[in-house]
Write a protein that holds these residues in place. Structure first.
Motif, PDB file in Angstrom:
ATOM      1  N   THR A  71       0.816  -1.229   0.000  1.00  0.00           N
ATOM      2  CA  THR A  71       0.000   0.000   0.000  1.00  0.00           C
ATOM      3  C   THR A  71       0.845   1.273   0.000  1.00  0.00           C
ATOM      4  OG1 THR A  71      -0.128  -0.022   2.435  1.00  0.00           O
ATOM      5  CG2 THR A  71      -1.903  -1.107   1.222  1.00  0.00           C
ATOM      6  N   GLY A  72       2.105   1.168   0.444  1.00  0.00           N
ATOM      7  CA  GLY A  72       2.946   2.359   0.580  1.00  0.00           C
ATOM      8  C   GLY A  72       3.142   3.101  -0.725  1.00  0.00           C
ATOM      9  N   GLY A  73       3.420   2.354  -1.797  1.00  0.00           N
ATOM     10  CA  GLY A  73       3.646   2.987  -3.091  1.00  0.00           C
ATOM     11  C   GLY A  73       2.424   3.741  -3.588  1.00  0.00           C
ATOM     12  N   ARG A  74       1.251   3.133  -3.430  1.00  0.00           N
ATOM     13  CA  ARG A  74       0.019   3.772  -3.903  1.00  0.00           C
ATOM     14  C   ARG A  74      -0.283   5.044  -3.122  1.00  0.00           C
ATOM     15  NH1 ARG A  74      -4.339  -1.043  -5.362  1.00  0.00           N
ATOM     16  NH2 ARG A  74      -2.973  -2.188  -6.796  1.00  0.00           N
ATOM     17  N   LEU A  75      -0.063   4.991  -1.792  1.00  0.00           N
ATOM     18  CA  LEU A  75      -0.305   6.180  -0.973  1.00  0.00           C
ATOM     19  C   LEU A  75       0.656   7.308  -1.333  1.00  0.00           C
ATOM     20  CD1 LEU A  75      -0.937   4.520   2.507  1.00  0.00           C
ATOM     21  CD2 LEU A  75      -2.616   5.733   1.102  1.00  0.00           C
ATOM     22  N   SER A  76       1.915   6.939  -1.618  1.00  0.00           N
ATOM     23  CA  SER A  76       2.892   7.975  -1.986  1.00  0.00           C
ATOM     24  C   SER A  76       2.577   8.548  -3.367  1.00  0.00           C
ATOM     25  CB  SER A  76       4.318   7.414  -1.953  1.00  0.00           C
ATOM     26  OG  SER A  76       4.554   6.512  -3.006  1.00  0.00           O
ATOM     27  N   ASP A  77       1.937   7.766  -4.233  1.00  0.00           N
ATOM     28  CA  ASP A  77       1.492   8.286  -5.529  1.00  0.00           C
ATOM     29  C   ASP A  77       0.413   9.345  -5.334  1.00  0.00           C
ATOM     30  OD1 ASP A  77       3.198   6.685  -6.965  1.00  0.00           O
ATOM     31  OD2 ASP A  77       1.693   5.162  -7.445  1.00  0.00           O
ATOM     32  N   SER A  78      -0.437   9.140  -4.333  1.00  0.00           N
ATOM     33  CA  SER A  78      -1.558  10.055  -4.100  1.00  0.00           C
ATOM     34  C   SER A  78      -1.145  11.303  -3.309  1.00  0.00           C
ATOM     35  CB  SER A  78      -2.677   9.336  -3.345  1.00  0.00           C
ATOM     36  OG  SER A  78      -3.160   8.240  -4.090  1.00  0.00           O
ATOM     37  N   PHE A  79      -0.324  11.114  -2.258  1.00  0.00           N
ATOM     38  CA  PHE A  79      -0.045  12.209  -1.331  1.00  0.00           C
ATOM     39  C   PHE A  79       1.373  12.779  -1.423  1.00  0.00           C
ATOM     40  CE2 PHE A  79      -3.346   9.545   0.668  1.00  0.00           C
ATOM     41  CZ  PHE A  79      -4.361  10.483   0.737  1.00  0.00           C
ATOM     42  N   GLY A  80       2.259  12.105  -2.149  1.00  0.00           N
ATOM     43  CA  GLY A  80       3.625  12.605  -2.277  1.00  0.00           C
ATOM     44  C   GLY A  80       4.607  11.755  -1.493  1.00  0.00           C
ATOM     45  N   ARG A  81       5.834  11.621  -2.032  1.00  0.00           N
ATOM     46  CA  ARG A  81       6.864  10.800  -1.371  1.00  0.00           C
ATOM     47  C   ARG A  81       7.280  11.421  -0.035  1.00  0.00           C
ATOM     48  NH1 ARG A  81       5.073   7.973  -5.583  1.00  0.00           N
ATOM     49  NH2 ARG A  81       6.210   8.271  -7.516  1.00  0.00           N
ATOM     50  N   ARG A  82       7.590  12.718  -0.068  1.00  0.00           N
ATOM     51  CA  ARG A  82       8.067  13.400   1.142  1.00  0.00           C
ATOM     52  C   ARG A  82       7.021  13.358   2.255  1.00  0.00           C
ATOM     53  NH1 ARG A  82       7.027  18.523   2.797  1.00  0.00           N
ATOM     54  NH2 ARG A  82       8.502  19.481   4.273  1.00  0.00           N
ATOM     55  N   LYS A  83       5.768  13.646   1.915  1.00  0.00           N
ATOM     56  CA  LYS A  83       4.711  13.646   2.934  1.00  0.00           C
ATOM     57  C   LYS A  83       4.550  12.266   3.560  1.00  0.00           C
ATOM     58  CE  LYS A  83       1.951  17.435   1.056  1.00  0.00           C
ATOM     59  NZ  LYS A  83       0.702  17.817   0.350  1.00  0.00           N
ATOM     60  N   MET A  84       4.636  11.225   2.733  1.00  0.00           N
ATOM     61  CA  MET A  84       4.473   9.871   3.265  1.00  0.00           C
ATOM     62  C   MET A  84       5.665   9.457   4.130  1.00  0.00           C
ATOM     63  SD  MET A  84       1.545   8.718   2.757  1.00  0.00           S
ATOM     64  CE  MET A  84       1.971   7.159   3.540  1.00  0.00           C
ATOM     65  N   ILE A  85       6.868   9.909   3.780  1.00  0.00           N
ATOM     66  CA  ILE A  85       8.026   9.601   4.638  1.00  0.00           C
ATOM     67  C   ILE A  85       7.878  10.305   5.984  1.00  0.00           C
ATOM     68  CG2 ILE A  85      10.541   9.830   4.896  1.00  0.00           C
ATOM     69  CD1 ILE A  85      10.766   9.473   1.848  1.00  0.00           C
ATOM     70  N   LEU A  86       7.333  11.526   5.976  1.00  0.00           N
ATOM     71  CA  LEU A  86       7.044  12.227   7.237  1.00  0.00           C
ATOM     72  C   LEU A  86       6.028  11.441   8.071  1.00  0.00           C
ATOM     73  CD1 LEU A  86       6.874  15.916   5.963  1.00  0.00           C
ATOM     74  CD2 LEU A  86       8.423  15.072   7.743  1.00  0.00           C
ATOM     75  N   VAL A  87       5.004  10.919   7.406  1.00  0.00           N
ATOM     76  CA  VAL A  87       3.999  10.092   8.099  1.00  0.00           C
ATOM     77  C   VAL A  87       4.659   8.830   8.660  1.00  0.00           C
ATOM     78  CG1 VAL A  87       1.908   8.699   7.786  1.00  0.00           C
ATOM     79  CG2 VAL A  87       2.043  10.981   6.779  1.00  0.00           C
ATOM     80  N   LEU A  88       5.525   8.203   7.860  1.00  0.00           N
ATOM     81  CA  LEU A  88       6.225   6.992   8.314  1.00  0.00           C
ATOM     82  C   LEU A  88       7.056   7.275   9.548  1.00  0.00           C
ATOM     83  CD1 LEU A  88       7.469   5.379   4.953  1.00  0.00           C
ATOM     84  CD2 LEU A  88       5.532   4.667   6.358  1.00  0.00           C
ATOM     85  N   ALA A  89       7.712   8.441   9.575  1.00  0.00           N
ATOM     86  CA  ALA A  89       8.535   8.805  10.741  1.00  0.00           C
ATOM     87  C   ALA A  89       7.685   8.869  12.010  1.00  0.00           C
ATOM     88  CB  ALA A  89       9.239  10.139  10.497  1.00  0.00           C
ATOM     89  N   ILE A  90       6.467   9.419  11.876  1.00  0.00           N
ATOM     90  CA  ILE A  90       5.549   9.494  13.027  1.00  0.00           C
ATOM     91  C   ILE A  90       5.116   8.093  13.455  1.00  0.00           C
ATOM     92  CG2 ILE A  90       3.269  10.294  13.783  1.00  0.00           C
ATOM     93  CD1 ILE A  90       3.663  12.703  11.847  1.00  0.00           C
ATOM     94  N   ILE A  91       4.795   7.243  12.476  1.00  0.00           N
ATOM     95  CA  ILE A  91       4.395   5.862  12.797  1.00  0.00           C
ATOM     96  C   ILE A  91       5.545   5.114  13.462  1.00  0.00           C
ATOM     97  CG2 ILE A  91       3.624   3.643  11.849  1.00  0.00           C
ATOM     98  CD1 ILE A  91       2.246   5.232   9.607  1.00  0.00           C
TER      99      ILE A  91
END
Length: 474
Positions: A71-91
């Motif tokens: 699911t990670g790739g699809r979410l990063s396609d929708s919301f952006g790579r940088r934003k998703m890495i920021l989300v991952l850092a919080i998780i």
């Protein structure tokens, strides 16, 4: 552009790479730290784990990673790579706190699954982000740095486990081992605040001006303009390909590639590599080391993994993929077989624990220096462009699921069958793997992606002709 300006742009790329690869570091640390924490958290006055619940605690992260990856790739396609890495850092941060403060096994498993989502997401999004930020000349080196950070994270986990296990005389030290991962999670989050979004992601949303503005901060202006044009051309082609790709899996030769890709992922995991990466301390304790000595000895496994990655990268440029993979698997079979038969003749001998440690180091040398790099390289090579994303995603999903199964059953096998029989089972599985590789895997070295695609098409046509001939004869 003068030399100082070039140096400034190069330094910015180095900083971007360093910060983003903290996602890889966390991937490695969180998969490796359980190795030293497990003996302590299994104690009766801690989480009181049985062999079955040990397997559940260890494998729950991998189970989450399978779904994080897909699911990670699809979410990063929708919301952006940088934003998703920021989300991952919080998780990473929240799940690490949850694991370190877990009062019982149920909380631990829950937070390990959540942590696995971040690990799986990082395994897909970070390399994608790096490949999109880098120039084509430096892409291989930048993406490889993430692999190095993964094994460096595992080594860091083993070193910290060894230091804490020997200096802190408290059975609750496993909590500190786990909580150390909050530090790189914080660094990743604050670091990514200063990192730009992927220009290719902006271009995929038809935002070409922001893409150009980002590229000119890390390239010269002429190169940035040319790259934006090239990205636009590629994206237009990909949109056309995406529209056509839905019917590709109806073709038998495409399905065959998918089965081979899944097979490659399964082959990598039934080597049992993660039984040593996750349960190395338990294996060394069973062989005769004390817990503290096993924690120190396990550092050697981390060191050889880092060294072997460097060697593997060099070997890939010298030898064919298929022979390299087969030689790696033969090495794996020989070391696993020796680990299986050694306890039958030397159990109780003072040198036995040291022989076990030496063999696990040799095993990881073959695994990380040959089997692992060939696996990831071939997965990126064998799929046609039209289905590359879907095909690789499915293969990696099955790789993680096999990892989950191996991680789940290994401590159960170890508890019920013992060290010897467990390793002999894995040795037998790898004999089957070699037969699979010899029969189905093509050689892809020095072939373009188009040539590889043509090879599969040609073999499919040849197979049809043979089937037709047999039918006529009957």
């Amino acid at each position: 552009m003068d030399i100082s300006e070039v140096d400034k742009k190069n330094n910015k790329m180095k900083k971007i790479t360093f910060i983003a690869t903290f996602g890889g570091l966390l991937f490695g640390f969180d998969t490796g730290v359980i190795n030293g924490a497990l003996p302590y958290m299994s104690m009766a006055n801690q989480l009181d784990l049985t062999p079955a619940t040990e397997g559940l605690v260890s494998s729950s992260l991998v189970f989450g990673a399978a779904f994080g990856a897909i699911t990670g790739g699809r979410l990063s396609d929708s919301f952006g790579r940088r934003k998703m890495i920021l989300v991952l850092a919080i998780i990473f941060f929240i799940a690490t706190l949850g694991c370190g403060l877990s009062p019982n096994m149920y909380y631990m498993v829950t937070f390990r699954v959540i942590l696995g989502l971040a690990v799986g997401g990082a395994s897909v999004i970070v390399p994608t982000f790096l490949s999109e930020m880098s120039s084509k000349e430096k892409r291989g080196r930048m993406v490889t740095q993430n692999e190095l950070m993964i094994v460096s994270g595992q080594l860091m986990a083993y070193v910290i486990n060894g230091v804490l296990g020997n200096l802190v005389d408290n059975q609750g030290v496993w909590r500190v081992m786990l909580l150390v991962a909050t530090i790189p999670a914080i660094i990743l989050w604050f670091g990514m605040l200063k990192v730009p979004e992927s220009p290719r992601w902006y271009a995929s949303r038809s935002k070409y001006w922001p893409a150009y503005n980002i590229l000119r901060t890390i390239r010269d202006e002429k190169t940035a303009a040319e790259e934006v044009k090239e990205i636009k051309t590629i994206i237009d082609k990909e949109k056309l390909i995406k529209d056509e790709s839905s019917n590709e899996f109806l073709k038998p030769w495409v399905r065959k590639i998918l089965y081979i890709g899944i097979g490659i992922g399964v082959v990598q995991q039934i080597t049992g590599v993660n039984s040593i990466m996750y349960y190395g301390t338990e294996i060394l304790r069973d062989s005769g080391f004390t817990t503290k000595a096993a924690l120190i000895g396990n550092i050697a496994n981390g060191v050889i993994s880092v060294v072997a990655v460097f060697i593997g990268i060099w070997l890939l440029g010298k030898f064919g993929r298929k022979p390299m993979l087969i030689i790696g698997q033969i090495g794996v079979i020989l070391t696993l077989s020796t680990l299986g038969f050694l306890p039958l003749v030397l159990q109780g001998n003072p040198i036995f624990p040291f022989l076990v440690l030496s063999l696990t180091v040799i095993f990881l040398g073959f695994m990380q220096g040959a089997v692992a790099p060939v696996t990831w390289l071939m997965l990126s090579e064998i799929f046609p462009l039209k289905i590359r994303g879907i095909g690789m995603g499915a293969s990696v999903f099955f790789l993680w699921i096999t990892n989950f199964i191996v991680s789940l059953i290994f401590p159960i096998l170890l508890g019920h069958l013992g060290l010897s029989n467990t390793f002999i089972i894995f040795a037998c599985l790898n004999i089957i793997s070699i037969l699979f590789v010899k029969k189905f895997l093509p050689e892809t070295k020095d072939k373009s992606l188009e040539e590889i695609e043509e090879y599969f098409k040609a073999t499919a046509k040849k197979g049809k002709k043979i089937e037709k001939k047999i039918a006529e004869e009957q």
